[in-house]
Design a protein around this motif. Structure first.
Motif, PDB file in Angstrom:
ATOM      1  N   ASP A 197       8.286  -9.222   9.682  1.00 57.50           N
ATOM      2  CA  ASP A 197       8.671  -9.263   8.274  1.00 57.50           C
ATOM      3  C   ASP A 197       7.438  -9.597   7.435  1.00 57.50           C
ATOM      4  OD1 ASP A 197       9.872  -9.606   5.819  1.00 57.50           O
ATOM      5  OD2 ASP A 197      10.736 -11.555   6.309  1.00 57.50           O
ATOM      6  N   GLU A 198       6.763  -8.572   6.947  1.00 58.02           N
ATOM      7  CA  GLU A 198       5.501  -8.777   6.244  1.00 58.02           C
ATOM      8  C   GLU A 198       5.685  -9.416   4.867  1.00 58.02           C
ATOM      9  OE1 GLU A 198       2.361  -8.134   7.197  1.00 58.02           O
ATOM     10  OE2 GLU A 198       2.762  -7.233   9.141  1.00 58.02           O
ATOM     11  N   ILE A 199       6.825  -9.218   4.245  1.00 59.13           N
ATOM     12  CA  ILE A 199       7.038  -9.705   2.876  1.00 59.13           C
ATOM     13  C   ILE A 199       7.686 -11.082   2.845  1.00 59.13           C
ATOM     14  CG2 ILE A 199       9.335  -8.737   2.488  1.00 59.13           C
ATOM     15  CD1 ILE A 199       8.425  -7.846  -0.268  1.00 59.13           C
ATOM     16  N   ASN A 200       8.075 -11.575   4.007  1.00 57.50           N
ATOM     17  CA  ASN A 200       8.738 -12.883   4.122  1.00 57.50           C
ATOM     18  C   ASN A 200      10.104 -12.873   3.439  1.00 57.50           C
ATOM     19  OD1 ASN A 200       8.847 -15.459   5.155  1.00 57.50           O
ATOM     20  ND2 ASN A 200       7.904 -16.416   3.376  1.00 57.50           N
ATOM     21  N   ALA A 201      10.897 -11.844   3.735  1.00 58.95           N
ATOM     22  CA  ALA A 201      12.246 -11.741   3.186  1.00 58.95           C
ATOM     23  C   ALA A 201      13.101 -10.978   4.192  1.00 58.95           C
ATOM     24  CB  ALA A 201      12.240 -11.030   1.832  1.00 58.95           C
ATOM     25  N   ASN A 202      13.622 -11.690   5.174  1.00 61.10           N
ATOM     26  CA  ASN A 202      14.340 -11.068   6.287  1.00 61.10           C
ATOM     27  C   ASN A 202      15.816 -10.881   5.947  1.00 61.10           C
ATOM     28  OD1 ASN A 202      15.281 -10.237   8.848  1.00 61.10           O
ATOM     29  ND2 ASN A 202      15.579 -12.369   9.474  1.00 61.10           N
ATOM     30  N   THR A 203      16.106  -9.901   5.128  1.00 61.26           N
ATOM     31  CA  THR A 203      17.489  -9.592   4.786  1.00 61.26           C
ATOM     32  C   THR A 203      17.945  -8.358   5.556  1.00 61.26           C
ATOM     33  OG1 THR A 203      16.950  -8.057   2.989  1.00 61.26           O
ATOM     34  CG2 THR A 203      17.035 -10.405   2.454  1.00 61.26           C
ATOM     35  N   ARG A 240       6.679  -4.467   9.707  1.00 56.86           N
ATOM     36  CA  ARG A 240       5.775  -3.810  10.650  1.00 56.86           C
ATOM     37  C   ARG A 240       6.522  -3.591  11.957  1.00 56.86           C
ATOM     38  NH1 ARG A 240       1.891  -6.731  13.824  1.00 56.86           N
ATOM     39  NH2 ARG A 240       2.043  -8.363  12.242  1.00 56.86           N
ATOM     40  N   PHE A 241       6.562  -2.345  12.395  1.00 57.73           N
ATOM     41  CA  PHE A 241       7.226  -1.976  13.643  1.00 57.73           C
ATOM     42  C   PHE A 241       6.179  -1.529  14.655  1.00 57.73           C
ATOM     43  CE2 PHE A 241      10.307  -1.015  10.238  1.00 57.73           C
ATOM     44  CZ  PHE A 241      11.346  -1.848  10.629  1.00 57.73           C
ATOM     45  N   TRP A 271       3.648   0.984  12.617  1.00 57.24           N
ATOM     46  CA  TRP A 271       3.554   1.415  11.231  1.00 57.24           C
ATOM     47  C   TRP A 271       4.164   0.375  10.293  1.00 57.24           C
ATOM     48  CZ3 TRP A 271       7.109   3.085  14.698  1.00 57.24           C
ATOM     49  CH2 TRP A 271       8.462   2.996  14.341  1.00 57.24           C
ATOM     50  N   ILE A 272       3.739   0.438   9.030  1.00 55.65           N
ATOM     51  CA  ILE A 272       4.336  -0.324   7.926  1.00 55.65           C
ATOM     52  C   ILE A 272       4.592   0.659   6.797  1.00 55.65           C
ATOM     53  CG2 ILE A 272       4.090  -2.225   6.293  1.00 55.65           C
ATOM     54  CD1 ILE A 272       1.884  -3.365   8.095  1.00 55.65           C
ATOM     55  N   ASP A 273       5.828   0.768   6.367  1.00 60.80           N
ATOM     56  CA  ASP A 273       6.176   1.531   5.170  1.00 60.80           C
ATOM     57  C   ASP A 273       6.306   0.555   4.016  1.00 60.80           C
ATOM     58  OD1 ASP A 273       6.157   3.981   6.400  1.00 60.80           O
ATOM     59  OD2 ASP A 273       8.300   4.004   6.827  1.00 60.80           O
ATOM     60  N   VAL A 274       5.415   0.676   3.043  1.00 58.20           N
ATOM     61  CA  VAL A 274       5.330  -0.276   1.940  1.00 58.20           C
ATOM     62  C   VAL A 274       6.196   0.183   0.775  1.00 58.20           C
ATOM     63  CG1 VAL A 274       3.778  -1.359   0.262  1.00 58.20           C
ATOM     64  CG2 VAL A 274       2.996  -0.949   2.615  1.00 58.20           C
ATOM     65  N   ASP A 275       7.033  -0.708   0.301  1.00 56.83           N
ATOM     66  CA  ASP A 275       7.771  -0.530  -0.953  1.00 56.83           C
ATOM     67  C   ASP A 275       7.550  -1.806  -1.759  1.00 56.83           C
ATOM     68  OD1 ASP A 275       9.543  -0.070  -3.026  1.00 56.83           O
ATOM     69  OD2 ASP A 275      11.336  -0.488  -1.829  1.00 56.83           O
ATOM     70  N   TYR A 276       6.405  -1.897  -2.431  1.00 57.15           N
ATOM     71  CA  TYR A 276       6.009  -3.162  -3.029  1.00 57.15           C
ATOM     72  C   TYR A 276       6.911  -3.549  -4.198  1.00 57.15           C
ATOM     73  CZ  TYR A 276       3.786  -0.995  -7.129  1.00 57.15           C
ATOM     74  OH  TYR A 276       3.552  -0.308  -8.292  1.00 57.15           O
ATOM     75  N   ASN A 277       7.457  -2.544  -4.935  1.00 56.48           N
ATOM     76  CA  ASN A 277       8.298  -2.862  -6.084  1.00 56.48           C
ATOM     77  C   ASN A 277       9.787  -2.821  -5.764  1.00 56.48           C
ATOM     78  OD1 ASN A 277       8.579  -0.136  -5.791  1.00 56.48           O
ATOM     79  ND2 ASN A 277       7.768   0.407  -7.814  1.00 56.48           N
ATOM     80  N   LEU A 278      10.135  -2.687  -4.493  1.00 55.06           N
ATOM     81  CA  LEU A 278      11.508  -2.848  -4.004  1.00 55.06           C
ATOM     82  C   LEU A 278      12.491  -1.894  -4.671  1.00 55.06           C
ATOM     83  CD1 LEU A 278      11.448  -6.759  -4.026  1.00 55.06           C
ATOM     84  CD2 LEU A 278      10.962  -5.246  -2.095  1.00 55.06           C
ATOM     85  N   GLU A 287      -0.470   3.074   9.564  1.00 57.01           N
ATOM     86  CA  GLU A 287      -0.113   3.454  10.926  1.00 57.01           C
ATOM     87  C   GLU A 287      -1.115   2.863  11.917  1.00 57.01           C
ATOM     88  OE1 GLU A 287       0.080   7.681  11.092  1.00 57.01           O
ATOM     89  OE2 GLU A 287       1.924   7.813   9.897  1.00 57.01           O
ATOM     90  N   TYR A 288      -0.597   2.517  13.106  1.00 54.91           N
ATOM     91  CA  TYR A 288      -1.406   1.967  14.189  1.00 54.91           C
ATOM     92  C   TYR A 288      -1.320   2.893  15.391  1.00 54.91           C
ATOM     93  CZ  TYR A 288      -1.315  -2.459  11.579  1.00 54.91           C
ATOM     94  OH  TYR A 288      -1.454  -3.437  10.613  1.00 54.91           O
TER      95      TYR A 288
END
Length: 811
Positions: A197-203, A240-241, A271-278, A287-288
């Motif tokens: 949980d990169e954003i620190n919000a595990n919902t 991040r998966f 990979w991490i798919d970023v949605d910074y503005n939610l 991607e890794y």
């Protein structure tokens, strides 16, 4: 409906609980059957499952059930022809309070049927921010499947198990709580998925339907090569998966020094798919790849604007030996990595902004959202606010800002910079070295409210419950401060200056005004007081209130409410959660027009004081002669003057002056009652004037008809837990005084009084009232738990340092 509560250790409180359900069918059973959910509280905190109408309904009960601490539960089924309970689904689900603070740092879910194991979820609190107040806050999870084609490839055979007997019938073996973590790490899993949980919000993915962080750990969604385990799954954004079908055994993580993250040893894709503005749309993707098949990522590719094109490629290469899932070591490593990443990224951002002159629009959009809109994401659970205030959330957004600035520099200034060298250092992950290759610029962040001066206030916390600890300091400590124009920011400035609710008021006409605010929850928080300008302080919504009635006055926070009348004190029990299963932190005063002695939607008047001191009412002692600073039932000789002082976003205060305490004598007292936003206790400040030499002050505590006395003089704790009225149920009362001022305890027919020596005529103490039915976790704490909470509260403190700002530090 049927529920069993069992006291297994003879201390007269519940240690185990079994909830029964009738089912039409269940896996592995024939026809109609009985299902049983068994659980055990291993820490003896007496916190189990919450129920509604004598059953557990997940949507209404899950966040009021204490799935935390040291805890275990398991599911069983039995049909009409069986003589044994079959273990199924979760066998077991375990929780671990590694640091003893009442939260859970680790949770492990084993899924299977009978003694076969099909799947695993192993979740950890990597940043250590879980506590009794926030009992779960998981950051990373490893989910795993056994080989479906290998039969019982993972079994409990030979493992440390125990047997249960439920209603006379034995169960299948259950993996012991002590053995679960080692078993989970060492089992021969066929495929694994790390979710961070990169954003620190595990919902759950649909946070708008349920904005709580999940208690089950982090539930990975399903992918083409990995089947989902349990539900509801987390969002595919801002996580991040990492996947592998050849996991290390035992399960391990490793550090990549360039990425400054912990990764799953053996993973070949991530990979991490970023949605910074939610808003549900892709804003960036990382991607890794493991190019040489050694189980270590070699390449990280960043599409920083989500257009499908790779903008940056990093060279990776972590440590091959890895580290176990031991929680404390992992927390220390993760914290070090996050802080190092923040320092390096901030160094590059400052130099890049100096070259560019101002943030380009694609960077400013991220900063603006982080500063202004993220805190407003689900304020009912403060989901966005916690993401913003946490170092992990700041690191996530700062990474995106840094990478976007790197691309902007390359597009607009590569020809005038040693770009090949800058890029080579940058993609190695050494952002401070890359920053050193950029010319120093003249970019400076904007001031807050136009205030040219600021001073740092550092809060170092002792004891549990660090979030929302009140900070109050005299403005005399800040030279040049004016009460009308100021701002407070904190608890960090890694991206921008984060303004927090603050309040300036004067509680004592003979003293300078005080500035107050609340801490953010870290063991070490740094705030900054900005002043010297002319812009008025920002108005914040009130989270405290004062209400007046004839001869009565009350004060409240969003967590508690108290009332004074003629020197006696009582409290209102508050529901932490509403009937819809959502948090309830409204202000309730005034409670006019309702019969508040009967339970209302918000709670109840939980204490009837009669002719006693109630909860902390005062008595003046001269020798053995008692002079109550009270007029019980409105009858007496003490002359009171009562007035509200202040109510606002941080605290509320009420002043009471008492004269003629001893008829015909000059002794008088000034008493302040202060409550802080989001806190349950009231602080009481007493100033005794013209009292006879050797006089003592004694806060009193009513005796309940059926109750236990709590007396811990070494901690300054006087309390009781019991029942006054069956309709109200159990309540807890507490008076916390300075241990060094305690003289003795006096018992009367209807109350106890703790006699205290005033220091220079002053005494400061706290009072707290609690209503078990109103608690978030109401099944089923008792007197011993209340004693522990009072002692912990007595030891909780925030140590403050006020000093100049180091301007070369983080912005």
């Amino acid at each position: 409906a049927a529920i069993d509560y069992l006291d297994t250790d003879g201390d007269d409180d519940p240690d185990e609980m079994v909830i029964f359900y009738w089912r039409q069918r269940m896996p592995g059973l024939e026809g109609e059957c009985l299902q049983a959910w068994w659980s055990r509280d291993l820490a003896d905190r007496n916190l189990l499952w919450h129920t509604r109408d004598w059953t557990y309904t997940q949507s209404l009960c899950q966040y009021r059930s204490y799935f935390a601490g040291d805890f275990i539960f398991s599911a069983f089924g039995i049909d009409l022809t069986s003589d044994r309970w079959v273990a199924m689904w979760e066998n077991p689900f375990t929780f671990y309070d590694v640091d003893g603070d009442g939260g859970s740092e680790v949770t492990v879910r084993i899924e299977g049927l009978s003694d076969g194991v099909d799947a695993l979820r192993y979740s950890l609190d990597a940043d250590g921010d879980a506590s009794a107040a926030r009992p779960y806050d998981y950051d990373v999870s490893i989910s795993a499947h056994a080989d479906p084609d290998a039969g019982a490839a993972v079994t409990l055979e030979g493992a440390d198990t125990f047997d249960l007997v439920i209603r006379g019938y034995p169960t299948d073996p259950v993996l012991s709580w002590e053995a679960v973590r080692d078993f989970a790490q060492a089992a021969p899993w066929a495929s694994t998925c790390l979710t961070w949980d990169e954003i620190n919000a595990n919902t759950a993915a649909e946070a708008y339907g349920d904005p709580h962080e999940r208690w089950e750990g982090i539930i990975a969604p399903g992918f083409e090569t990995f089947q989902q385990i349990g539900g509801p799954p987390t969002s595919t954004f801002n996580k991040r998966f990492e996947l592998t079908e050849q996991p290390a055994s035992p399960l391990r993580l490793y550090v990549d020094p360039a990425d400054r993250r912990l990764h799953l040893l053996g993973a070949d894709a991530g990979w991490i798919d970023v949605d910074y503005n939610l808003d549900g749309a892709l804003d960036a993707r990382y991607e890794y790849d493991d190019l040489d098949g050694d189980g270590i990522f070699d390449r990280r590719a960043g599409d920083v604007n989500g257009d499908g094109e790779v903008d940056i490629e990093w060279r990776l290469g972590g440590e091959t030996h890895g580290m176990s899932l031991e929680c404390i070591s992992l927390q220390g490593m993760h914290g070090s990595l996050v802080r190092g990443a923040l320092r390096g990224s901030r160094a590059f951002v400052d130099r890049a902004l100096g070259v560019l002159g101002q943030p380009p629009p694609e960077v400013e959009a991220v900063i603006d959202f982080y500063r202004d809109e993220l805190p407003a994401w689900h304020p009912e659970t403060r989901l966005g606010l916690r993401a913003q205030r946490s170092l992990q959330g700041a690191r996530y957004y700062l990474d995106l800002i840094r990478d976007r600035l790197f691309v902007a520099l390359r597009e607009h200034h590569a020809d005038e910079l040693p770009w090949a060298e800058i890029e080579s250092v940058y993609v190695s992950g050494d952002y401070e070295a890359a920053a050193a290759l950029l010319p120093a610029g003249n970019y400076a962040p904007t001031t807050v409210g136009g205030h040219p001066s600021r001073v740092a206030v550092t809060a170092t916390h002792a004891g549990p419950g660090r979030e929302g600890v009140p900070v109050a300091l005299s403005t005399e400590a800040i030279e040049g401060f004016t009460p009308q124009a100021y701002a407070v920011t904190g608890p960090h400035e890694w991206i921008c200056r984060l303004e927090v609710p603050a309040q300036v008021d004067r509680l004592d006409p003979g003293a300078p005004p005080e500035l107050s605010f609340l801490t953010a929850g870290g063991a070490y928080d740094e705030f900054w007081v900005h002043f010297g300008g002319t812009e008025p302080a920002r108005p914040w919504p009130a989270r405290t209130a004062v209400a007046e009635w004839p001869r009565n006055i009350g004060w409240e926070s969003t967590r508690a409410a108290y009332r004074w009348y003629d020197g006696q004190l009582d409290f209102f029990g508050r529901h932490a959660y509403g009937p819809d299963g959502q948090p309830d932190d409204r202000l309730i005063f005034p409670v006019d027009g309702v019969h508040y002695h009967v339970e209302q939607e918000w709670g109840v008047d939980a204490l009837h004081v009669g002719s006693t001191s109630g909860l902390g009412g005062l008595t003046l002692y001269v020798g053995d002669e008692a002079h109550p600073i009270q007029n019980p039932l409105g009858e007496g000789h003490v002359r009171f003057t009562v007035r509200p002082l202040v109510a606002g976003p941080v605290r509320a205060a009420v002043e009471v002056t008492a004269q003629n305490i001893i008829p015909g004598e000059p002794a008088s007292a000034r008493i302040l009652y202060i409550i802080y936003a989001d806190r349950r206790h009231t602080e009481v400040r007493v100033e005794l004037r013209d009292a006879p030499e050797g006089a003592l002050l004694a806060p009193g505590l009513i005796k309940l008809p059926a109750s236990d006395l709590i007396w811990a003089p070494d901690h300054g704790v006087l309390g009781t837990w019991g029942v006054q009225e069956e309709a109200i149920g159990e309540i807890g009362l507490g008076v916390l005084v300075p241990p060094s001022q305690v003289e003795r305890l006096v018992e009367l027919d209807e109350e106890w009084r703790v006699l205290c020596r005033p220091e220079e005529g002053r005494l400061k103490y706290r009072i707290i009232g609690d209503w078990r039915k109103g608690r978030r976790f109401d099944v089923a704490p008792g007197a011993g738990d209340w004693r522990r909470e009072l002692v912990e509260m007595a030891g909780s403190a925030a140590l403050l340092m006020v000093g100049p700002v180091e301007e070369d530090g983080p912005r």
